[in-house]
Scaffold this motif. Sequence first.
Motif, PDB file in Angstrom:
ATOM      1  N   SER A 453       0.847  -1.199   0.000  1.00  0.00           N
ATOM      2  CA  SER A 453       0.000   0.000   0.000  1.00  0.00           C
ATOM      3  C   SER A 453       0.880   1.245   0.000  1.00  0.00           C
ATOM      4  N   ALA A 454       0.245   2.363  -0.277  1.00  0.00           N
ATOM      5  CA  ALA A 454       0.943   3.659  -0.259  1.00  0.00           C
ATOM      6  C   ALA A 454      -0.078   4.739   0.071  1.00  0.00           C
ATOM      7  N   SER A 455       0.383   5.795   0.693  1.00  0.00           N
ATOM      8  CA  SER A 455      -0.501   6.916   1.006  1.00  0.00           C
ATOM      9  C   SER A 455      -0.763   7.733  -0.260  1.00  0.00           C
ATOM     10  N   VAL A 456      -1.970   8.283  -0.350  1.00  0.00           N
ATOM     11  CA  VAL A 456      -2.354   9.140  -1.469  1.00  0.00           C
ATOM     12  C   VAL A 456      -2.414  10.572  -0.952  1.00  0.00           C
ATOM     13  N   VAL A 457      -1.573  11.428  -1.492  1.00  0.00           N
ATOM     14  CA  VAL A 457      -1.467  12.807  -1.021  1.00  0.00           C
ATOM     15  C   VAL A 457      -2.077  13.742  -2.064  1.00  0.00           C
ATOM     16  N   SER A 458      -3.192  14.409  -1.699  1.00  0.00           N
ATOM     17  CA  SER A 458      -3.827  15.374  -2.602  1.00  0.00           C
ATOM     18  C   SER A 458      -3.012  16.663  -2.623  1.00  0.00           C
ATOM     19  N   GLN A 459      -2.981  17.327  -3.784  1.00  0.00           N
ATOM     20  CA  GLN A 459      -2.186  18.543  -3.909  1.00  0.00           C
ATOM     21  C   GLN A 459      -2.774  19.692  -3.100  1.00  0.00           C
ATOM     22  N   SER A 460      -4.088  19.709  -2.907  1.00  0.00           N
ATOM     23  CA  SER A 460      -4.722  20.756  -2.115  1.00  0.00           C
ATOM     24  C   SER A 460      -5.986  20.208  -1.477  1.00  0.00           C
ATOM     25  N   GLN A 461      -6.536  20.956  -0.546  1.00  0.00           N
ATOM     26  CA  GLN A 461      -7.743  20.514   0.135  1.00  0.00           C
ATOM     27  C   GLN A 461      -8.908  20.353  -0.839  1.00  0.00           C
ATOM     28  N   SER A 462      -8.956  21.211  -1.845  1.00  0.00           N
ATOM     29  CA  SER A 462     -10.055  21.155  -2.801  1.00  0.00           C
ATOM     30  C   SER A 462      -9.964  19.954  -3.734  1.00  0.00           C
ATOM     31  N   ASP A 463      -8.809  19.270  -3.764  1.00  0.00           N
ATOM     32  CA  ASP A 463      -8.634  18.117  -4.649  1.00  0.00           C
ATOM     33  C   ASP A 463      -9.034  16.799  -3.998  1.00  0.00           C
ATOM     34  N   ILE A 464      -9.328  16.819  -2.698  1.00  0.00           N
ATOM     35  CA  ILE A 464      -9.579  15.567  -1.976  1.00  0.00           C
ATOM     36  C   ILE A 464     -10.751  14.799  -2.568  1.00  0.00           C
ATOM     37  N   GLN A 465     -11.865  15.491  -2.810  1.00  0.00           N
ATOM     38  CA  GLN A 465     -13.036  14.809  -3.347  1.00  0.00           C
ATOM     39  C   GLN A 465     -12.774  14.263  -4.745  1.00  0.00           C
ATOM     40  N   GLY A 466     -12.051  15.021  -5.572  1.00  0.00           N
ATOM     41  CA  GLY A 466     -11.718  14.547  -6.905  1.00  0.00           C
ATOM     42  C   GLY A 466     -10.831  13.318  -6.872  1.00  0.00           C
ATOM     43  N   VAL A 467      -9.910  13.289  -5.910  1.00  0.00           N
ATOM     44  CA  VAL A 467      -9.036  12.127  -5.771  1.00  0.00           C
ATOM     45  C   VAL A 467      -9.846  10.907  -5.349  1.00  0.00           C
ATOM     46  N   GLN A 468     -10.776  11.081  -4.416  1.00  0.00           N
ATOM     47  CA  GLN A 468     -11.598   9.955  -3.982  1.00  0.00           C
ATOM     48  C   GLN A 468     -12.487   9.443  -5.115  1.00  0.00           C
ATOM     49  N   ASN A 469     -13.016  10.355  -5.919  1.00  0.00           N
ATOM     50  CA  ASN A 469     -13.807   9.931  -7.077  1.00  0.00           C
ATOM     51  C   ASN A 469     -12.947   9.138  -8.064  1.00  0.00           C
ATOM     52  N   ALA A 470     -11.701   9.592  -8.253  1.00  0.00           N
ATOM     53  CA  ALA A 470     -10.792   8.885  -9.155  1.00  0.00           C
ATOM     54  C   ALA A 470     -10.464   7.489  -8.614  1.00  0.00           C
ATOM     55  N   LEU A 471     -10.275   7.386  -7.300  1.00  0.00           N
ATOM     56  CA  LEU A 471     -10.003   6.090  -6.685  1.00  0.00           C
ATOM     57  C   LEU A 471     -11.187   5.142  -6.839  1.00  0.00           C
ATOM     58  N   ASN A 472     -12.402   5.669  -6.688  1.00  0.00           N
ATOM     59  CA  ASN A 472     -13.594   4.847  -6.886  1.00  0.00           C
ATOM     60  C   ASN A 472     -13.687   4.350  -8.325  1.00  0.00           C
ATOM     61  N   SER A 473     -13.411   5.231  -9.274  1.00  0.00           N
ATOM     62  CA  SER A 473     -13.458   4.847 -10.689  1.00  0.00           C
ATOM     63  C   SER A 473     -12.374   3.828 -11.011  1.00  0.00           C
ATOM     64  N   LEU A 474     -11.176   4.033 -10.477  1.00  0.00           N
ATOM     65  CA  LEU A 474     -10.078   3.118 -10.745  1.00  0.00           C
ATOM     66  C   LEU A 474     -10.362   1.740 -10.154  1.00  0.00           C
ATOM     67  N   SER A 475     -10.909   1.689  -8.942  1.00  0.00           N
ATOM     68  CA  SER A 475     -11.216   0.403  -8.321  1.00  0.00           C
ATOM     69  C   SER A 475     -12.343  -0.315  -9.060  1.00  0.00           C
ATOM     70  N   ARG A 476     -13.180   0.444  -9.782  1.00  0.00           N
ATOM     71  CA  ARG A 476     -14.209  -0.198 -10.601  1.00  0.00           C
ATOM     72  C   ARG A 476     -13.586  -0.866 -11.815  1.00  0.00           C
ATOM     73  N   THR A 477     -12.598  -0.239 -12.425  1.00  0.00           N
ATOM     74  CA  THR A 477     -11.941  -0.839 -13.584  1.00  0.00           C
ATOM     75  C   THR A 477     -10.966  -1.935 -13.161  1.00  0.00           C
ATOM     76  N   ASP A 478     -10.383  -1.817 -11.979  1.00  0.00           N
ATOM     77  CA  ASP A 478      -9.422  -2.806 -11.481  1.00  0.00           C
ATOM     78  C   ASP A 478      -9.769  -3.144 -10.036  1.00  0.00           C
ATOM     79  N   PRO A 479     -10.568  -4.191  -9.795  1.00  0.00           N
ATOM     80  CA  PRO A 479     -10.990  -4.528  -8.426  1.00  0.00           C
ATOM     81  C   PRO A 479      -9.852  -4.906  -7.495  1.00  0.00           C
ATOM     82  N   SER A 480      -8.654  -5.185  -8.038  1.00  0.00           N
ATOM     83  CA  SER A 480      -7.529  -5.489  -7.148  1.00  0.00           C
ATOM     84  C   SER A 480      -6.956  -4.229  -6.514  1.00  0.00           C
TER      85      SER A 480
END
Length: 795
Positions: A453-480
């Motif tokens: 595992s590795a920590s995910v560091v958002s560039q700014s506070q306003s990017d946190i939600q976008g990063v979480q949405n990207a993680l959700n989308s990525l986990s949908r394409t790759d369940p691992s």
Amino acid sequence: MIARLVRNHIFGRQRCPKSVQHVLRTLHTDAANIRNIALMAHIDSGKTTLTESILHASEYVSNPGSVDSGSTTTDFLPAERERGITIQSASIPVHWKKWIFNLIDTPGHADFGMEVESASRVVDGAVVLLDGVEGVEAQTRGVWSQLNRHQVPTRLLFINKLDRAGSSLRNSILSVLSNHLHPRPTLLCLPVASFDTTLYQTGDSGLEGIVDIVRWRAFKWNTTDAELMQEEVITGTPEELLSQNHPLLPEIKQARTDLIDLLSVHSPELMDEFLSLDTSDPYLTLPSTSIVPHLRQLTLRKEILPVFCGAALRHIGTKNLMDYIGELLASPVDVNTAKAPAKRGFVNVLAWKVGWDKQKGWMTFVRVYGGTLTKSTMLYNTSTRQKERISKLMLCYAAEHKEVEELPFGSVGVIFGLRYTRTGDTLVSASSSSDPSVSSTTNSISAPPATISASVVSQSQSDIQGVQNALNSLSRTDPSVRWTEEDGQTLVHGLGALHLEIVDGRLREEFGAQCTLGKRRVSYKETFSKAEEVAESMTWDKDVLGKPARAFVELSVRRLAEDENGLDEWDGNLVLDAAGKPLPASAIDTGKFPLDLLALVQGLRGPLSASPHSALPITGTCITIKNYSSAPGSPPAALASASSAILRDILKNSGGGELLEPYIKVKVSVPETYMGKVVKDLSENNGEIQEMATDGTSLSSMGGADEVAPFSQDGLYIPPGWMSPSAVPTGQGEQALFNQKRSVYALAPLSKMLDYQTRLRAVSGGQATFEMSNIGFRQVDPMRRMEILQELGRA
């Protein structure tokens, strides 16, 4: 010759439209002529090169691409071209003679095992490649176990790269027996190093062709003008295939004799036909039309493993292999496991992969197990209990797509427009959704457990939600890929260091996430502390949304016995109902279990994901739901809260269990000069040396890790060593032996190998290479346990 060629703008190569149009016209061919197949192997065994050779032979492309130049059809991602490896599986339909091959090229690297897992679930046959130099390797056994787990009914073996120096057909066959892939690897063709007897006897490396001992035909490579990439096909008697004094002539006769003897033992009908022949040598004159049907039946029954050989880079053996793929591998008709109801209009498909495209949106790759899927079909997802509407149906040609009106039974295609479907979901026609017999007609696909595992560091506070949405989308394409929130930070979990590198790039480039990945860390696990059952009950009584809610739950918890296996979807745990029946980890098979029980099950996921003692995931635990009830009017969330609370109390009161650490197998190829330094470095980093051997001579993928006697050679044709002249070292003297490479096989904790590439470069002067594969988790000793707890801030 093809009338015209069209420019393939994606790869800058010319692609032949003939094959594409033929596939579209014959999409409704008899399902008996469809072959859903996957190419699988250890990394760098030549899967993508063989795919290009197949596409060239079928006239899909006029000029085959190259992995080295990044111009292959199925490796179209930028990261794949840059690294020269396959990262995601790619599907492409190929027309060959009367068959349609739905061909899936899969990754060989263990970090992308989820792609192999999903492909294994939907194919009816597999072509497993071996590197002719290396034989069976670590990931070869890994993909073989995946094929076994998904009960893929038919398989062929293709021994590739026999044109390389050091390759050996004999050693490759012996490695199949020593690694217990199959007890009867059955050679159907033999390699010809040279059709010139003189050159053959000099021991020059290379490969000029193959001899098919079933149909008595030779495929001879045109060495005079390699750019023509032409293969001459010679048919006739053995003496017409090879010259009278050719050393292979007695061997091809012996190989056919042993083949017919082997088949006759398992096919009495073939033996009767053989004995009825009135010729001086029935072994040589038995027609192929009598042999092939029995070969097919024995392949379907898994009693033999047909073996082929060649060199995909030079297209040697490709056409012969394609003929036997069509002849021997199973069709959807042979393995119709869907057992679909006979009523008209029923459709049953499995989503085996989900992809994302910036321009096209969500793409769901499906296999049709029942009925005919049309654009007007309204689908019902039996896993999410959502209705899905189709916007487009496509045939996938790697990075390109061709729209079609329907996908018939047995076909593989792509659906655009599905909003809720994930990898492993079953979809049926909405009109059949109320029928409990079809609530889930196919097994789901489980992701392998994460090891790093590795920590995910958002560039700014306003990017946190976008990063979480990207993680959700990525986990949908790759369940691992999983992500969690722990101690105020976001962690992303993957299957290896390379996997996380790809995840890092995809988050930014594919999904536009403004983030970076922090320091990598290994994913440890904890077991339950007690082998005996610990039973407790609890009545949960609180207000939910201003209304009283009450639930009663009784659980028993114990550690799994050594002979018990947990489920991957439960991260190695097992959850049973009162009757001892395994329960799903998510809302799957909703027609088989009460909704309140499924809600209770969801409450168990939280405590299992974080131990109260170490905050590590719990594994190897058996939880039995003895009893449960809820007061009238109480929401299902009451049962979830009650089960979560009681399991957390049981784990806390039972004390901390043993800690588990992920281990890997590592093979290091190193010159003799640096071998001592490599062994010393591995030993100093808790590595366990398993074997040291001359490179390419070990018959086991990991040496002495599994000291099990190999399968017997009795009744099998094992080719002599001289049949592969390039396997014989040409260097003479002590200096040649001293400079040759050695192989070091070892087991090591993953945490000590994260920077191994840098260490190995330093101790070997940059002259060594290595490869790794995961072998699972092992219990740590007390000293290592304390180190891990200190690393986690828990000691």
